[in-house]
Design a protein around this motif. Structure first.
Motif, PDB file in Angstrom:
ATOM      1  N   HIS A  43       0.837  -1.193   0.000  1.00  0.00           N
ATOM      2  CA  HIS A  43       0.000   0.000   0.000  1.00  0.00           C
ATOM      3  C   HIS A  43       0.876   1.248   0.000  1.00  0.00           C
ATOM      4  O   HIS A  43       2.000   1.245   0.500  1.00  0.00           O
ATOM      5  CB  HIS A  43      -0.906   0.015   1.233  1.00  0.00           C
ATOM      6  CG  HIS A  43      -2.029  -0.981   1.163  1.00  0.00           C
ATOM      7  ND1 HIS A  43      -3.080  -0.862   0.278  1.00  0.00           N
ATOM      8  CD2 HIS A  43      -2.262  -2.105   1.871  1.00  0.00           C
ATOM      9  CE1 HIS A  43      -3.914  -1.878   0.453  1.00  0.00           C
ATOM     10  NE2 HIS A  43      -3.436  -2.652   1.409  1.00  0.00           N
ATOM     11  N   SER A  44       0.330   2.313  -0.543  1.00  0.00           N
ATOM     12  CA  SER A  44       1.067   3.579  -0.561  1.00  0.00           C
ATOM     13  C   SER A  44       0.610   4.518   0.544  1.00  0.00           C
ATOM     14  O   SER A  44       1.251   5.536   0.788  1.00  0.00           O
ATOM     15  CB  SER A  44       0.891   4.269  -1.920  1.00  0.00           C
ATOM     16  OG  SER A  44      -0.484   4.537  -2.173  1.00  0.00           O
ATOM     17  N   LYS A  45      -0.506   4.181   1.194  1.00  0.00           N
ATOM     18  CA  LYS A  45      -0.998   5.006   2.293  1.00  0.00           C
ATOM     19  C   LYS A  45      -1.321   4.099   3.480  1.00  0.00           C
ATOM     20  O   LYS A  45      -1.193   2.884   3.399  1.00  0.00           O
ATOM     21  CB  LYS A  45      -2.222   5.812   1.855  1.00  0.00           C
ATOM     22  CG  LYS A  45      -1.917   6.840   0.768  1.00  0.00           C
ATOM     23  CD  LYS A  45      -3.135   7.674   0.431  1.00  0.00           C
ATOM     24  CE  LYS A  45      -2.814   8.707  -0.649  1.00  0.00           C
ATOM     25  NZ  LYS A  45      -4.001   9.522  -1.005  1.00  0.00           N
ATOM     26  N   LYS A  46      -1.752   4.720   4.562  1.00  0.00           N
ATOM     27  CA  LYS A  46      -1.990   3.982   5.803  1.00  0.00           C
ATOM     28  C   LYS A  46      -3.017   2.872   5.604  1.00  0.00           C
ATOM     29  O   LYS A  46      -3.997   3.026   4.887  1.00  0.00           O
ATOM     30  CB  LYS A  46      -2.457   4.936   6.902  1.00  0.00           C
ATOM     31  CG  LYS A  46      -3.703   5.731   6.550  1.00  0.00           C
ATOM     32  CD  LYS A  46      -3.998   6.755   7.631  1.00  0.00           C
ATOM     33  CE  LYS A  46      -5.240   7.590   7.278  1.00  0.00           C
ATOM     34  NZ  LYS A  46      -5.505   8.637   8.287  1.00  0.00           N
ATOM     35  N   VAL A  47      -2.779   1.737   6.264  1.00  0.00           N
ATOM     36  CA  VAL A  47      -3.681   0.587   6.185  1.00  0.00           C
ATOM     37  C   VAL A  47      -4.777   0.777   7.229  1.00  0.00           C
ATOM     38  O   VAL A  47      -4.523   0.768   8.429  1.00  0.00           O
ATOM     39  CB  VAL A  47      -2.917  -0.732   6.435  1.00  0.00           C
ATOM     40  CG1 VAL A  47      -3.871  -1.910   6.394  1.00  0.00           C
ATOM     41  CG2 VAL A  47      -1.818  -0.910   5.391  1.00  0.00           C
ATOM     42  N   THR A  48      -6.004   0.947   6.760  1.00  0.00           N
ATOM     43  CA  THR A  48      -7.118   1.277   7.649  1.00  0.00           C
ATOM     44  C   THR A  48      -7.949   0.065   8.056  1.00  0.00           C
ATOM     45  O   THR A  48      -8.743   0.154   8.988  1.00  0.00           O
ATOM     46  CB  THR A  48      -8.043   2.295   6.962  1.00  0.00           C
ATOM     47  OG1 THR A  48      -8.463   1.756   5.694  1.00  0.00           O
ATOM     48  CG2 THR A  48      -7.310   3.610   6.734  1.00  0.00           C
ATOM     49  N   SER A  49      -7.764  -1.073   7.368  1.00  0.00           N
ATOM     50  CA  SER A  49      -8.609  -2.232   7.675  1.00  0.00           C
ATOM     51  C   SER A  49      -7.883  -3.513   7.299  1.00  0.00           C
ATOM     52  O   SER A  49      -7.264  -3.600   6.225  1.00  0.00           O
ATOM     53  CB  SER A  49      -9.945  -2.136   6.930  1.00  0.00           C
ATOM     54  OG  SER A  49     -10.800  -3.182   7.270  1.00  0.00           O
ATOM     55  N   VAL A  50      -7.930  -4.527   8.188  1.00  0.00           N
ATOM     56  CA  VAL A  50      -7.375  -5.854   7.900  1.00  0.00           C
ATOM     57  C   VAL A  50      -8.388  -6.908   8.335  1.00  0.00           C
ATOM     58  O   VAL A  50      -9.037  -6.762   9.371  1.00  0.00           O
ATOM     59  CB  VAL A  50      -6.031  -6.097   8.633  1.00  0.00           C
ATOM     60  CG1 VAL A  50      -4.944  -5.211   8.083  1.00  0.00           C
ATOM     61  CG2 VAL A  50      -6.172  -5.877  10.130  1.00  0.00           C
TER      62      VAL A  50
END
Length: 498
Positions: A264-271
């Motif tokens: 990802h290039s931005k913050k991971v908001t959900s896993v």
């Protein structure tokens, strides 16, 4: 006659067998220390000393002490000797200081070299461990014959068809898939009717004694923050999504990082885990805001800030349906499947909760009343409770009557509630804001008691994600620092691992 040691007239003269005259106290002290004559070096004992009996006489003054000039001369000689002795001592002290300074400099240089070598060793070990973790992952990566790859929830295709409006055409959710979803719903509904609370579920008094057990630094220090947490119950593996654009798979039992997933290039908001544990679905601010996996473990949904949610096939990575909400332009900030799989809940940036029929992709219910973006959604395993978290706290909704029956506002108006989670049994509800609070689930009319308040030990005052472990034996917490924290009952952890 003068003493051979002091050079003065002795008070108690003695003669040794070598014929030398000594002061008795001086020669006895020397013999006790060395056992030999201080002049000749011959062996000498106390029995070899012969006392000399003399009459007591008054010692005459030295000639120099007979006059004031003579006394001044004596004082001058003594002063000169004292200064020479002091100079010699200062010179020795200066030499000792130089030698000590040089030794300390060498010690400091050696410590720096050792520290640098240890750092290089640890970095090499870390790179080796990361390479060993990533090498097996390559065996699970398949490249299709047409060269398309799965990335950011989409499979690239060289000849995608476009509609009249320029948007990609989606095949839609077929009748076969709808039948699969319906069968899954029927099976899970029957299981729920026969469902019994596990005998190993953590009791209320155990939850009341929860405390921090472990803290694991999983993400980068320069971009701290864990925004999402999910747990694979059967394998006890925890997945975290961070501000550092990485997702981390962590084995709680061994306390080791299994893999660090980047891309990802931005913050991971959900896993979210897929049930078999071999696949993890992640969403980030570069494409989607939330992901949720269907109970069949064959499909997942992404919810985006562009006011659309998409239904994907996990096996092919194809987007089967993209649903837009024409009634509102507010983007989606959270999403979750109902445990039975035919209902999808979404939260918007405009403080609205929407319930969707997955089969028809129609919005069948709308819940208003929140203030601020809906940050998190959690369905209870009982099938008819829904918890939503926003700026103003947590609201509980009764899906049977489609109304709000309780609201928790544990924080001030400037502190949003970032996370909410029912445990798998539906017996406890955890919420995260400036701290972590655990409530005992009751019915619509009864009071839901807050049984435990856990402080945010990150020091940031922002708990961004909470997730119950198997049988509510522990609580995994992510905050706006780099550490994953495990709260539980001391002693239970070792029993659960065994």
């Amino acid at each position: 006659m003068n003493c051979s040691i002091s050079g003065e007239v002795p008070d108690e003269p003695v003669v040794s067998k070598s014929g030398l005259l000594f002061e008795k106290r001086l020669i006895e002290c020397h013999i006790s220390d060395y056992g030999k004559c201080p002049v000749t070096g011959e062996t000498l004992t106390m029995e070899d000393l012969v006392p000399i009996k003399t009459s007591k006489i008054v010692k005459p003054r030295p000639v120099q002490a007979a006059s004031i000039p003579g006394m001044l001369g004596m004082f001058q000689i003594e002063w000169d000797g004292l200064m020479l002795s002091n100079f010699a001592l200062e010179k020795q002290l200066h030499t000792a200081r130089e030698e000590l300074s040089h030794a300390l400099y060498q010690h400091d240089a050696a410590c720096r070299v050792i520290a640098r070598l240890k750092k290089e060793r640890d970095e090499a070990r870390s790179l080796l461990a990361q390479a060993e973790r990533q090498i097996p992952m390559s065996t699970f990566t398949a490249v299709p014959e047409n060269g398309s790859t799965l990335s950011n929830g989409k499979r690239a295709s060289e000849d995608e068809e476009l509609g009249p409006d320029g948007k990609k055409l989606r095949p839609g959710i077929s009748s076969k898939i709808i039948e699969e979803l319906t069968d899954c719903n029927a099976a899970l509904s029957q299981q729920r009717k026969r469902r019994q609370i596990s005998s190993s579920l953590a009791l209320v008094d155990a939850v009341e004694r929860y405390t921090q057990l472990y803290s694991y630094p999983l993400h980068r220090t320069n971009k701290p923050g864990i925004l999402s947490v999910d747990i694979h119950n059967s394998k006890d593996i925890i997945a975290t999504g961070g501000v550092d654009t990485n997702a981390v798979l962590f084995d709680r039992t061994s306390g080791e990082i299994l893999s660090t997933l980047s891309g990802h290039s931005k913050k991971v908001t959900s896993v979210r885990f897929v049930a078999d544990g071999e696949l993890v679905v992640t969403g980030s601010a570069d494409k989607v805001q939330a992901v949720t996996v269907h109970a069949t473990n064959n499909y997942f949904v992404t919810a985006s800030l562009d006011s659309t949610w998409c239904f994907y096939d996990i096996a092919s990575g194809a987007c089967l349906a993209q649903v837009s909400d024409t009634t509102n332009s507010d983007g989606y900030t959270s999403a979750a499947f109902h445990p039975d799989g035919l209902i999808l809940g979404t939260g918007t940036s405009g403080a609205v909760v929407k319930i969707w029929d997955v089969k028809s992709q129609a919005n069948v219910a709308r819940f208003d009343g929140h203030i601020g973006a809906v940050n998190a959604i959690s369905f209870s395993e009982n099938g008819y409770f829904l918890a939503t978290a926003a700026q103003d706290g947590v609201k509980l909704w009764d899906l049977r009557k489609l109304k709000n029956f309780r609201t928790f506002s544990p924080y001030d108006e400037d502190t949003p509630t970032q996370s909410v989670d029912f445990d798998h049994s539906g017996s406890y509800l955890a919420i995260g804001g400036s701290d972590i609070r655990v409530y005992q689930v009751a019915n619509v009319k009864s009071e839901w008691n807050c049984i435990k308040v856990l402080p945010d030990l990150s020091g940031t005052g922002k708990v961004s994600s909470v997730k119950f472990g198997p049988d509510a034996k522990y609580l995994a917490v992510g905050s706006m620092d780099r550490n994953l924290r495990i709260f539980g009952l001391p002693g239970e952890d070792s029993v659960m691992e065994s």
